[in-house]
Design an enzyme around this catalytic site. Structure first.
Site, PDB file in Angstrom:
ATOM      1  N   GLN A 170      -4.536  -5.067   7.079  1.00 16.71           N
ATOM      2  CA  GLN A 170      -5.548  -5.996   6.568  1.00 16.71           C
ATOM      3  C   GLN A 170      -5.489  -7.357   7.257  1.00 16.71           C
ATOM      4  O   GLN A 170      -6.244  -8.262   6.888  1.00 16.71           O
ATOM      5  CB  GLN A 170      -5.385  -6.200   5.045  1.00 16.71           C
ATOM      6  CG  GLN A 170      -5.548  -4.935   4.222  1.00 16.71           C
ATOM      7  CD  GLN A 170      -6.987  -4.377   4.242  1.00 16.71           C
ATOM      8  OE1 GLN A 170      -7.924  -5.024   4.710  1.00 16.71           O
ATOM      9  NE2 GLN A 170      -7.147  -3.176   3.736  1.00 16.71           N
ATOM     10  N   ASP A 196       3.063  -4.514   8.152  1.00 15.71           N
ATOM     11  CA  ASP A 196       1.851  -3.726   7.958  1.00 15.71           C
ATOM     12  C   ASP A 196       0.674  -4.675   8.188  1.00 15.71           C
ATOM     13  O   ASP A 196       0.378  -5.529   7.352  1.00 15.71           O
ATOM     14  CB  ASP A 196       1.843  -3.150   6.534  1.00 15.71           C
ATOM     15  CG  ASP A 196       0.531  -2.446   6.206  1.00 15.71           C
ATOM     16  OD1 ASP A 196      -0.438  -2.577   6.973  1.00 15.71           O
ATOM     17  OD2 ASP A 196       0.468  -1.783   5.149  1.00 15.71           O
ATOM     18  N   CYS A 244      -4.773   2.528  -3.594  1.00 16.85           N
ATOM     19  CA  CYS A 244      -3.516   3.028  -3.001  1.00 16.85           C
ATOM     20  C   CYS A 244      -2.370   2.045  -3.223  1.00 16.85           C
ATOM     21  O   CYS A 244      -1.561   1.796  -2.305  1.00 16.85           O
ATOM     22  CB  CYS A 244      -3.668   3.327  -1.516  1.00 16.85           C
ATOM     23  SG  CYS A 244      -4.940   4.531  -1.176  1.00 16.85           S
ATOM     24  N   LYS A 259     -10.544  -0.409  10.668  1.00 14.16           N
ATOM     25  CA  LYS A 259     -10.761  -1.594   9.825  1.00 14.16           C
ATOM     26  C   LYS A 259     -11.137  -2.810  10.670  1.00 14.16           C
ATOM     27  O   LYS A 259     -11.359  -3.883  10.148  1.00 14.16           O
ATOM     28  CB  LYS A 259      -9.495  -1.896   9.021  1.00 14.16           C
ATOM     29  CG  LYS A 259      -9.161  -0.827   7.969  1.00 14.16           C
ATOM     30  CD  LYS A 259      -8.002  -1.291   7.114  1.00 14.16           C
ATOM     31  CE  LYS A 259      -7.320  -0.170   6.365  1.00 14.16           C
ATOM     32  NZ  LYS A 259      -8.090   0.328   5.241  1.00 14.16           N
ATOM     33  N   HIS A 268       0.870  -1.185   0.000  1.00 22.11           N
ATOM     34  CA  HIS A 268       0.000   0.000   0.000  1.00 22.11           C
ATOM     35  C   HIS A 268       0.906   1.234   0.000  1.00 22.11           C
ATOM     36  O   HIS A 268       2.025   1.197   0.531  1.00 22.11           O
ATOM     37  CB  HIS A 268      -0.835  -0.052   1.282  1.00 22.11           C
ATOM     38  CG  HIS A 268      -1.879   0.997   1.416  1.00 22.11           C
ATOM     39  ND1 HIS A 268      -1.608   2.268   1.855  1.00 22.11           N
ATOM     40  CD2 HIS A 268      -3.219   0.970   1.188  1.00 22.11           C
ATOM     41  CE1 HIS A 268      -2.726   2.975   1.890  1.00 22.11           C
ATOM     42  NE2 HIS A 268      -3.723   2.208   1.491  1.00 22.11           N
TER      43      HIS A 268
END
Ligand code: 7TS
Length: 409
Positions: free
Chosen positions: A201, A198, A364, A224, A121
């Site tokens: 997600q 990261d 993104c 999220k 991303h």
């Protein structure tokens, strides 16, 4: 909790959009919020609201307890050793920027390497570009396999003894692939580099144990994972955080302020300058209680089933291009696609008229779009409140989209 009980927790789902029952398939952009979270934030403002870590008055103490209580919930959720390793931020973007602007800026020099992948991303690309420019370090990319997965051989071939930082997403917001971040962390450590994960997600959808992954930093966003917007987390190993300088300065984060010099509070507060995101943290704490009640393993299993079902149904529609591995076992709960030559914005617009919310665009991830040789895609993403019926409606909507545009051309 069965799926109907779960759905009842999300009042926003119970509405019509454009004359049709809402089918929300954009949880990778942001998830919906359960009553427990909405009520926790409401209660905080109705009954507790005060600034933290200052006055001795009762509300101030309650607000501090609520804020620090949320930190402990997060510590437990990711199995960090100490709450000193849990820093509240605005979200994944701010968390990664903090590592780049503080750790990386102080530790990189010319000739050093930062290693990321083509699927990242933008928020896990641009902070590294910027710090590479400032320090003279080189940014390197681990290539992708044809199906969009990473091979550990490529990881080993890219990381060298000059590599100081490796930063990889655990789950791709476009390809849906689950990356072997534990194995990558091990390779990074063998070369003396640190590992940044990261988790934007992954944290909402699967159990994360930072000690088991042995990552040095983990970044994720509250919004999220059923929490409010504006709150996120940076986890970092204590010995690294202790040796890092804050990137924001002001109230809350200081110990002594002299005329020309100041000293910082201990961890984690030295990284939380100014009045923190108190209601957001309280809401995120409530979101974590909710996710724990449902069970992360149950959530992962539910989404996995939905993804397998959607892959099968969508792949059966003629003219459908699905990006990433077609092997459901390698995927999390999102599917990125294009249909015939219809622009994804048109796909999303036709679906919206049916009450179906999907995202269209470059997500993104422009370097990944170029790798896929597309300018944009549509994406359906699933969470604990989605059902097979939602996917059936999506597939019906896609068939309609195709018919609509075949009439036009
Ligand atoms: N990393 C990944 C893997 C993401 O998917 C996102 C947001 C971010 C970082 C940034 O998170 P933020 O909370 O700081 O904005 N991804 C998306 C998306 O896929 N659609 O909208 C936002």
């Amino acid at each position: 909790m069965n799926i109907q009980d779960i759905r009842k927790q999300f009042p926003i789902l119970d509405q019509e959009v454009n004359g049709n029952p809402l089918v929300y398939l954009d949880s990778s952009a942001t998830s919906q919020k359960p009553l427990q979270v909405i009520e926790a934030v409401d209660k905080y403002y109705r009954e507790i609201n005060s600034n933290v870590h200052r006055g001795v008055h009762t509300l101030g103490t309650r607000a501090t307890d609520a804020y620090e209580g949320a930190r402990e919930k997060i510590r437990k959720f990711i199995n960090a050793k100490s709450t000193q390793e849990v820093i509240f931020t605005r979200g994944t973007t701010t968390s990664i920027n903090t590592v780049a602007a503080s750790y990386a800026a102080a530790n990189l020099k010319e000739g050093d390497e930062i290693v990321i992948t083509y699927m990242e991303h933008h928020s896990n690309i641009i902070p590294w570009q910027q710090v590479a420019k400032r320090t003279g370090a080189q940014l390197k990319y681990i290539p992708l396999q044809e199906d969009g997965t990473l091979s550990l051989d490529d990881v080993r071939a890219t990381i060298t003894t000059n590599t100081k930082i490796v930063s990889v997403m655990q789950v791709s917001n476009v390809l849906g692939v689950i990356n072997p971040v534990k194995e990558i962390a091990q390779i990074a450590h063998e070369h003396g580099a640190i590992m940044v994960v990261d988790g934007a997600q992954s944290a909402p959808h699967m159990k994360i144990d930072v000690q088991d992954l042995d990552c040095d930093f983990l970044a994720f966003s509250g919004h999220k994972m059923c929490g409010p917007t504006g709150i996120g987390v940076l986890y970092g190993k204590k010995h690294l955080l202790e040796n890092m300088e804050p990137i924001e300065f002001g109230g809350e984060m200081i110990d002594f302020v002299h005329l020309y010099e100041s000293t910082w509070k201990e961890l984690p507060w030295k990284f939380e300058a100014g009045t923190p995101i108190i209601a957001g943290a309280v809401g995120l704490g409530a979101a974590i209680d909710f996710l724990n009640e449902v069970g992360l393993d149950n959530i992962a299993e539910h989404e996995h089933k939905l993804a397998a079902y959607a892959l099968e149904k969508m792949a059966a529609v003629e003219g459908m291009a699905i990006y990433g591995s077609l092997d459901a076992a390698k995927r999390a709960g999102l599917i990125t696609f294009n249909i015939n030559d219809v622009h994804p914005h048109d796909v999303a617009t036709v679906l919206d008229a049916e009450g179906i919310a999907v995202r269209a665009g470059h997500h993104c991830a422009q370097p990944l779009m170029r790798w896929l040789k597309v300018s944009a895609t549509a994406r359906a993403s699933f969470y604990l409140y989605n059902t097979e019926e939602d996917i059936d409606k999506l597939v019906e909507g896609l068939v309609k989209t195709k018919e609509y545009f075949s009439d036009v051309f």
